[in-house]
Design a protein around this motif. Structure first.
Motif, mmCIF file in Angstrom:
data_model
loop_
_atom_site.group_PDB
_atom_site.id
_atom_site.type_symbol
_atom_site.label_atom_id
_atom_site.label_comp_id
_atom_site.label_asym_id
_atom_site.label_seq_id
_atom_site.Cartn_x
_atom_site.Cartn_y
_atom_site.Cartn_z
ATOM 1 N N ALA A 117 0.819 -1.209 0.000
ATOM 2 C CA ALA A 117 0.000 0.000 0.000
ATOM 3 C C ALA A 117 0.850 1.254 0.000
ATOM 4 O O ALA A 117 0.506 2.260 -0.629
ATOM 5 N N ALA A 118 1.981 1.227 0.703
ATOM 6 C CA ALA A 118 2.861 2.397 0.729
ATOM 7 C C ALA A 118 3.410 2.690 -0.654
ATOM 8 O O ALA A 118 3.483 3.849 -1.092
ATOM 9 N N ASN A 119 3.803 1.644 -1.380
ATOM 10 C CA ASN A 119 4.316 1.845 -2.736
ATOM 11 C C ASN A 119 3.219 2.334 -3.673
ATOM 12 O O ASN A 119 3.464 3.162 -4.554
ATOM 13 N N ILE A 120 2.004 1.807 -3.516
ATOM 14 C CA ILE A 120 0.904 2.239 -4.375
ATOM 15 C C ILE A 120 0.609 3.719 -4.160
ATOM 16 O O ILE A 120 0.307 4.460 -5.100
ATOM 17 N N SER A 121 0.727 4.168 -2.910
ATOM 18 C CA SER A 121 0.531 5.598 -2.650
ATOM 19 C C SER A 121 1.572 6.438 -3.376
ATOM 20 O O SER A 121 1.256 7.487 -3.943
ATOM 21 N N ARG A 122 2.833 5.967 -3.399
ATOM 22 C CA ARG A 122 3.889 6.680 -4.133
ATOM 23 C C ARG A 122 3.599 6.663 -5.633
ATOM 24 O O ARG A 122 3.781 7.673 -6.323
ATOM 25 N N VAL A 123 3.130 5.511 -6.133
ATOM 26 C CA VAL A 123 2.830 5.406 -7.567
ATOM 27 C C VAL A 123 1.706 6.363 -7.951
ATOM 28 O O VAL A 123 1.749 7.010 -9.005
ATOM 29 N N ARG A 124 0.688 6.478 -7.107
ATOM 30 C CA ARG A 124 -0.403 7.408 -7.394
ATOM 31 C C ARG A 124 0.112 8.838 -7.541
ATOM 32 O O ARG A 124 -0.307 9.583 -8.435
ATOM 33 N N LYS A 125 1.002 9.250 -6.643
ATOM 34 C CA LYS A 125 1.514 10.614 -6.696
ATOM 35 C C LYS A 125 2.340 10.848 -7.966
ATOM 36 O O LYS A 125 2.237 11.898 -8.610
ATOM 37 N N ILE A 126 3.152 9.856 -8.332
ATOM 38 C CA ILE A 126 3.985 10.007 -9.532
ATOM 39 C C ILE A 126 3.115 10.059 -10.785
ATOM 40 O O ILE A 126 3.328 10.878 -11.683
ATOM 41 N N VAL A 127 2.097 9.166 -10.856
ATOM 42 C CA VAL A 127 1.210 9.153 -12.027
ATOM 43 C C VAL A 127 0.443 10.465 -12.129
ATOM 44 O O VAL A 127 0.278 11.038 -13.221
ATOM 45 N N ALA A 128 -0.024 10.989 -10.973
ATOM 46 C CA ALA A 128 -0.740 12.267 -11.003
ATOM 47 C C ALA A 128 0.153 13.399 -11.484
ATOM 48 O O ALA A 128 -0.310 14.358 -12.118
ATOM 49 N N GLU A 129 1.459 13.277 -11.198
ATOM 50 C CA GLU A 129 2.382 14.336 -11.606
ATOM 51 C C GLU A 129 2.667 14.306 -13.108
ATOM 52 O O GLU A 129 2.736 15.347 -13.766
ATOM 53 N N ILE A 130 2.841 13.074 -13.658
ATOM 54 C CA ILE A 130 3.195 12.985 -15.080
ATOM 55 C C ILE A 130 1.969 13.025 -15.984
ATOM 56 O O ILE A 130 2.086 13.348 -17.167
ATOM 57 N N ASP A 131 0.769 12.674 -15.426
ATOM 58 C CA ASP A 131 -0.434 12.631 -16.252
ATOM 59 C C ASP A 131 -1.123 13.999 -16.254
ATOM 60 O O ASP A 131 -2.257 14.152 -15.789
ATOM 61 N N GLN A 132 -0.436 14.970 -16.755
ATOM 62 C CA GLN A 132 -0.972 16.315 -16.860
ATOM 63 C C GLN A 132 -0.932 16.765 -18.310
ATOM 64 O O GLN A 132 0.019 16.456 -19.034
ATOM 65 N N ASP A 133 -1.969 17.455 -18.724
ATOM 66 C CA ASP A 133 -2.068 17.951 -20.100
ATOM 67 C C ASP A 133 -1.274 19.248 -20.230
ATOM 68 O O ASP A 133 -1.693 20.306 -19.758
ATOM 69 N N ARG A 134 -0.112 19.118 -20.825
ATOM 70 C CA ARG A 134 0.738 20.287 -21.028
ATOM 71 C C ARG A 134 0.664 20.796 -22.465
ATOM 72 O O ARG A 134 1.498 21.601 -22.885
ATOM 73 N N ASN A 135 -0.322 20.280 -23.210
ATOM 74 C CA ASN A 135 -0.472 20.725 -24.594
ATOM 75 C C ASN A 135 -1.143 22.090 -24.658
ATOM 76 O O ASN A 135 -1.901 22.478 -23.759
ATOM 77 N N GLU A 136 -0.881 22.759 -25.733
ATOM 78 C CA GLU A 136 -1.466 24.075 -25.975
ATOM 79 C C GLU A 136 -2.094 24.076 -27.362
ATOM 80 O O GLU A 136 -1.569 23.450 -28.289
ATOM 81 N N THR A 137 -3.229 24.744 -27.510
ATOM 82 C CA THR A 137 -3.938 24.822 -28.782
ATOM 83 C C THR A 137 -3.914 26.260 -29.283
ATOM 84 O O THR A 137 -4.209 27.185 -28.515
ATOM 85 N N LEU A 138 -3.567 26.414 -30.556
ATOM 86 C CA LEU A 138 -3.449 27.744 -31.152
ATOM 87 C C LEU A 138 -4.174 27.749 -32.485
ATOM 88 O O LEU A 138 -4.025 26.814 -33.286
ATOM 89 N N THR A 139 -4.965 28.788 -32.737
ATOM 90 C CA THR A 139 -5.666 28.958 -34.010
ATOM 91 C C THR A 139 -5.053 30.137 -34.753
ATOM 92 O O THR A 139 -4.903 31.227 -34.193
ATOM 93 N N MET A 140 -4.697 29.895 -36.031
ATOM 94 C CA MET A 140 -4.061 30.933 -36.847
ATOM 95 C C MET A 140 -4.844 31.108 -38.135
ATOM 96 O O MET A 140 -5.158 30.125 -38.828
ATOM 97 N N ALA A 141 -5.157 32.348 -38.465
ATOM 98 C CA ALA A 141 -5.797 32.672 -39.744
ATOM 99 C C ALA A 141 -4.711 33.002 -40.761
ATOM 100 O O ALA A 141 -3.817 33.806 -40.494
ATOM 101 N N LEU A 142 -4.772 32.351 -41.929
ATOM 102 C CA LEU A 142 -3.770 32.543 -42.978
ATOM 103 C C LEU A 142 -4.273 33.539 -44.002
ATOM 104 O O LEU A 142 -5.478 33.661 -44.252
#
Length: 662
Positions: free
Chosen positions: A184-209
């Protein structure tokens, strides 16, 4: 010292005793686990002090203190030592117990009814329950973690080093989830690591040509990603929006910013103001067909973009047929907009393969039975006394009797000889034209009476099976036709001049055979609208040497079918039965005997005609290749079967003449 068998009762007694001595302070009693104390409030605490004892002693003592039931695996053996200076509560004792098991390579797996199974770590991963609030972190549990923005397989590679070697870590690509079996202690650590890396760092941009086409720019951006992946490329994707000539860029924030600068640099007009001439080479469309459309659109665009409405520069569009190109002369902005229109219209068109199946089954059956007889007078009289003659029956008994009488006259008269010859010809033709079975009797008696009778029985059955499969290939929204048959001359008129001079005849040639005309239109969802005309014509019989009776079957319809679906267009099921009876009045109605004075014929005709259709959409070269190969192999097998050779003549022709291997 209290024995292990009486620990539960001893603990209850201490609890009761604590209620009476609470005012006196803390009370202590020693047992196998170490020392048990009762606080002033009645709460029991334990000071653990075990030196090199069997692990079963610890299990028994903890069971007595906590009230939990333990099921011990046979492999759980060994000696342990536990020492504490601070008094521990029942919950803390259980946590120390779990930690002691983990240090010695064992673990407690919770089960139903508050039962714990104490097993080796090697088998714990297969029995671990789903993660739930527990008393500590030294129990094996199972956790299912769903990732939303990060790849589960990549996350598993990053988390694997921090998991217990006896645990399990599985990544599911289909649902993008992680299944973790660990302490259980390791699973708690895994949850924190997954929550840290599973973040949407993408950005969306619209450009008119402004100057470039959105489709062309999206291909350029996506091409940079595909060409440089893993070697410094940009982790972005681009989507073209043609309605307002814009692109949507999505990806890593830094890569989106870098691609934004690149797109701005590409979408710069490098044309001079007087560069208003453009040659557009078409790939699939006809330049002459697109020119009127562009002229109409160009005029409207020029009116919309011109600041001076009274002085509008109308675009000029010329067609150069040798290279199938368009020469456009207009303002730079109008030229760019017309270029985008051409990009949308000049696309490869789909084709439709239409296969028709025409099946006609017919069966004609006829049955006839007739009796004719003749009986002449006696003596010098040659007039028949009685005779029956039916037109549907052959041969003609009267012609046979006349030929017999005149043939035996022997007087040598030329007129009689000529008449006898004519009757003999009629009699012979009557015999030759007969069908079925003939049974007859005849002769002349001594007194000169001539008699004769003929029984004629005919049964005919004619069946036919006609199968035609015309098929043709055409572009979407293009009319096509195929005709396979012959032209038959049919007389339409005759005329003679004065005194039967200058005779002439007018003849019209009519095509007979199979004709298929179709105009397909591909709709949404691979549906096909077909405007279709199907005709099948043939010669039924000839009226004279130059006139014919023809059969004609024609279907004109508009249908809607799906790609590759076989549908029925139409058909006819027809059955006719005709009964012809010829008989002598009154005599032919006598029961039984009436059959001697009658002739009966029955005719049955049955016709089954069905027309089926199968349309197939051909959008690419692979579909075309498969359809062609199917027809080619059919003809090839037919040639091999007809020639009884191992190689078809078509294969030889394709290789030697066209240079194509089998």
């Amino acid at each position: 010292m209290v024995s292990r068998r009486n620990k539960v009762l001893h603990g209850a007694a201490l609890a009761m005793l604590g209620g009476f001595i609470a005012p006196l302070g803390q009370y202590a009693v020693a047992d196998d686990l170490g020392e048990t104390r009762v606080r002033a409030d009645g709460t029991q605490t334990h000071v653990m002090n075990l030196k090199d004892v069997d692990i079963s002693v610890l299990i028994d003592d903890v069971s007595a203190i906590t009230g939990h039931t333990f099921v011990v695996h046979p492999s759980v053996r060994g000696r342990i030592s536990v020492s504490s200076q601070t008094p521990l509560t029942d919950r803390e004792v259980f946590q120390v117990f779990l930690s002691t098991l983990r240090v010695n390579g064992f673990t407690a797996i919770p089960s139903q009814g508050g039962v714990y199974k104490i097993v080796p770590e090697q088998s714990a991963s297969a029995e671990a329950a789903l993660a739930r609030p527990s008393v500590g972190g030294d129990q094996f549990e199972t956790a299912v973690l769903r990732l939303r923005n990060f790849d589960a397989a990549e996350a598993a590679k990053m988390i694997k080093p921090i998991t217990n070697p006896q645990g399990q870590l599985t990544a599911s690509s289909a649902s993008n989830t992680l299944i973790v079996v660990d302490y259980a202690a390791n699973i708690s650590r895994v949850r924190k690591i997954v929550a840290e890396i599973d973040q949407d760092r993408n950005e969306t941009l619209t450009m008119a040509l402004v100057n470039m086409s959105a489709t062309e720019m999206a291909k350029t951006v996506n091409g940079m990603k595909a060409a440089n992946r893993g070697s410094g490329g940009y982790d972005v994707s681009a989507l073209a929006i043609e309605s307002n000539n814009s692109i949507i860029i999505k990806g890593d924030a830094r890569d989106v910013a870098a691609v934004h600068e690149i797109v701005r640099g590409l979408d710069v007009s490098n044309r001079k103001d007087d560069e208003s001439l453009k040659v557009l080479s078409l790939k699939h469309s006809e330049a002459a067909e697109l020119a009127p459309i562009l002229e109409s659109m160009g005029k409207r665009l020029a009116e919309q973009t011109s600041p001076d409405k009274s002085n509008v520069s109308v675009p000029t569009i010329a067609v150069y047929e040798p290279t199938n190109s368009l020469v456009v002369s207009a303002s730079p902005m109008v030229v760019r907009q017309l270029e985008r229109v051409v990009e949308e219209l000049d696309r490869r068109r789909s084709q439709v393969l239409v296969e028709a199946i025409i099946v006609e089954l017919s069966d004609d059956a006829a049955r006839e039975l007739g009796l004719e007889f003749v009986l002449s007078g006696t003596g010098s009289s040659t007039t028949p006394f009685a005779a029956t003659n039916f037109t549907r029956s052959t041969p003609n008994v009267l012609a046979l009797a006349g030929a017999l009488i005149l043939g035996d006259d022997g007087n040598g008269d030329s007129d009689t000889t000529s008449t006898s010859s004519s009757l003999q010809t009629v009699a012979i033709n009557s015999l030759l034209g007969s069908a079925g079975g003939l049974l007859g009797i005849g002769g002349e008696t001594s007194d000169g009476t001539i008699f004769g009778a003929i029984l004629n029985a005919v049964d005919t059955d004619v069946s036919s099976n006609v199968l035609s499969t015309p098929h043709l290939l055409t572009l979407d929204n293009e009319e096509a036709s195929i005709t396979v048959g012959q032209e038959v001359p049919i007389t339409t008129g005759e005329a003679l001049g004065d005194n039967n001079s200058n005779p002439f005849r007018t003849v019209e040639r009519k095509p007979l055979g199979v004709t298929l005309e179709v105009t397909p239109q591909i709709g949404e969802g691979d549906s096909i609208k077909l405007q279709l005309r199907q005709e099948v014509s043939s010669i039924f019989d000839s009226v004279s040497g130059t006139d014919f009776i023809t059969n004609n079957r024609e279907i004109n319809t508009t249908i809607l079918a799906d790609d590759g679906e076989i549908i029925v267009l139409g058909g006819l099921i027809k059955e006719e039965e005709t009964l012809n009876v010829s008989k002598v009045p009154l005599l032919g109605d006598i029961p039984g005997v009436g059959r001697l004075f009658s002739s009966e014929g029955t005719t049955k005709k049955r016709t089954n005609l069905m027309v089926f259709l199968k349309p197939t959409i051909i959008r690419d070269a692979d579909t075309m290749r498969r359809a062609t190969q199917q027809k080619y192999q059919y003809i090839r097998q037919e040639q091999i079967a007809a020639s009884r050779d191992e190689r078809a003549n078509l294969d030889v022709f394709m290789k030697e003449v066209l240079g194509v291997e089998e």
